[in-house]
Design a protein around this motif. Structure first.
Motif, short mmCIF file in Angstrom:
data_model
loop_
_atom_site.label_atom_id
_atom_site.label_comp_id
_atom_site.label_asym_id
_atom_site.label_seq_id
_atom_site.Cartn_x
_atom_site.Cartn_y
_atom_site.Cartn_z
N ILE A 22 0.80 -0.83 6.03
CA ILE A 22 1.83 0.12 6.44
C ILE A 22 1.19 1.29 7.18
O ILE A 22 1.67 1.72 8.23
CB ILE A 22 2.67 0.62 5.23
CG1 ILE A 22 3.47 -0.51 4.61
CG2 ILE A 22 3.55 1.80 5.64
CD1 ILE A 22 4.59 -1.04 5.48
N ASP A 23 0.08 1.80 6.63
CA ASP A 23 -0.62 2.94 7.26
C ASP A 23 -1.05 2.57 8.68
O ASP A 23 -0.89 3.37 9.61
CB ASP A 23 -1.84 3.35 6.43
CG ASP A 23 -1.45 3.89 5.05
OD1 ASP A 23 -0.27 4.26 4.86
OD2 ASP A 23 -2.33 3.91 4.17
N GLU A 24 -1.58 1.40 8.87
CA GLU A 24 -2.05 0.96 10.20
C GLU A 24 -0.89 0.79 11.18
O GLU A 24 -0.97 1.20 12.33
CB GLU A 24 -2.83 -0.35 10.08
CG GLU A 24 -3.38 -0.87 11.39
CD GLU A 24 -4.42 0.03 12.04
OE1 GLU A 24 -4.55 -0.04 13.28
OE2 GLU A 24 -5.11 0.79 11.34
N CYS A 46 -5.44 -4.36 1.63
CA CYS A 46 -4.24 -4.03 0.85
C CYS A 46 -4.42 -4.53 -0.58
O CYS A 46 -4.69 -5.71 -0.80
CB CYS A 46 -3.01 -4.68 1.48
SG CYS A 46 -1.48 -4.26 0.61
N PRO A 47 -4.27 -3.64 -1.56
CA PRO A 47 -4.46 -4.06 -2.94
C PRO A 47 -3.38 -5.03 -3.44
O PRO A 47 -3.61 -5.80 -4.37
CB PRO A 47 -4.44 -2.75 -3.73
CG PRO A 47 -3.73 -1.78 -2.87
CD PRO A 47 -3.96 -2.24 -1.46
N GLY A 48 -2.21 -4.98 -2.84
CA GLY A 48 -1.15 -5.90 -3.24
C GLY A 48 -0.70 -5.69 -4.67
O GLY A 48 -0.41 -6.65 -5.38
N ASN A 49 -0.65 -4.44 -5.07
CA ASN A 49 -0.24 -4.14 -6.45
C ASN A 49 1.10 -3.42 -6.47
O ASN A 49 1.82 -3.43 -5.49
CB ASN A 49 -1.34 -3.33 -7.15
CG ASN A 49 -1.66 -2.04 -6.41
OD1 ASN A 49 -0.85 -1.53 -5.64
ND2 ASN A 49 -2.86 -1.51 -6.63
N GLU A 50 1.42 -2.78 -7.59
CA GLU A 50 2.71 -2.12 -7.77
C GLU A 50 2.76 -0.72 -7.15
O GLU A 50 3.81 -0.10 -7.10
CB GLU A 50 3.04 -2.00 -9.27
CG GLU A 50 2.91 -3.29 -10.07
CD GLU A 50 3.74 -4.44 -9.49
OE1 GLU A 50 4.88 -4.21 -9.07
OE2 GLU A 50 3.22 -5.57 -9.41
N LYS A 51 1.63 -0.22 -6.67
CA LYS A 51 1.57 1.13 -6.11
C LYS A 51 2.02 1.13 -4.65
O LYS A 51 1.93 0.11 -3.97
CB LYS A 51 0.15 1.68 -6.23
CG LYS A 51 -0.30 1.82 -7.68
CD LYS A 51 -1.71 2.34 -7.76
CE LYS A 51 -2.12 2.43 -9.22
NZ LYS A 51 -3.51 2.83 -9.38
#
Length: 128
Positions: free
Chosen positions: A122-124, A111-116
């Motif tokens: 969540i996908d998993e 998970c990039p853990g950014n603003e996107k």
């Protein structure tokens, strides 16, 4: 000894003691005012039960152990088998928890853990 005294000495709730009594593990005597009074034998069983529960034994296992505790002709091999089974169960739980830890660490690292909004966690979790 009154239920409040027993609860305080063993650091458990009176509700827990009543539950064990409802299950038939221990018994109390009743005074005329309906107060519960526990003799030394039942206090010792409660103390035993609390220690067994702290070691992770289930109530079913505790019932078996208490029967053995009360049986002066018990075979220690029976007690040992119950403890060995509990140990094996705990080892399996630890292995399962280690696998969960590895999976969760992997997801967190992905998970990039950014603003996107894109998030592999969540996908998993949403996957079929």
């Amino acid at each position: 000894m009154f239920i409040q005294q027993v609860a305080k000495k063993l650091n458990i709730t009176t509700r827990t003691i009543r539950h064990y009594e409802d299950l038939g593990i221990i018994k109390s005597d009743r005074l005329e005012n309906n107060y519960r009074v526990y003799d030394e034998k039942n206090y010792d069983k409660l103390k035993f039960l609390v220690r067994a529960r702290n070691l992770g034994f289930s109530l079913k296992e505790c019932k078996e152990l208490i029967k053995l505790f009360e049986n002066n002709t018990r075979q220690s091999s029976l007690v040992r088998e119950i403890a060995k089974k509990k140990l094996n169960d705990l080892k399996l739980q630890i292995k399962e928890l280690d696998n969960l830890k590895i999976s969760l660490e992997w997801l967190i690292n992905k998970c990039p853990g950014n603003e996107k909004p894109d998030c592999p966690i969540i996908d998993e979790l949403a996957r079929d």
